[in-house]
Design an enzyme around this catalytic site. Structure first.
Site: not given
Length: 113
Positions: A12, A89, A103, A105
């Site tokens: 996180g 996921r 997104n 990430h």
């Protein structure tokens, strides 16, 4: 004020940066929920420390049902944006085509989760 939800699965640190930016009023939005698929993920405690509601959404054997329930929950929040911040996921097209999602990430998924 814009409403967002954060999807996260792990430690996180990225979500924490968003939480802090909202707390400092550097990011002008409200975080309606943290959605996490792992009940043991440290991001849950980080969200709770910022008084952000946590919604656990563990994977099910029936992936289509999991996608549908995730979509229904997200839609119930009436969001302006969903932020995937280390969510491990891959979201189904029924989810990604129904909501504004970003997104954040930094990895190339699914090769490097």
């Amino acid at each position: 004020m814009r409403k967002i939800a954060i999807l996260a699965s792990g430690g996180g640190t990225l979500a924490e940066a968003i939480f802090e930016a909202v707390d400092k009023k550097e990011l002008h939005c409200s975080i309606e929920a943290l959605i996490c698929d792992r009940p043991d993920a440290p991001v849950i405690e980080r969200a709770r420390n910022h008084k952000i509601p946590v919604h656990l959404h563990p994977m099910k054997q029936d992936r289509q049902l999991w996608n549908l329930e995730l979509l229904q929950y997200l839609q119930s929040l009436d969001l302006d944006l969903v932020v995937s911040a280390g969510f491990m996921r891959i979201l189904d097209h029924t989810v990604t085509s129904s909501l504004p999602i970003i997104n954040s990430h930094p990895a190339l998924l699914p090769l490097f989760p």
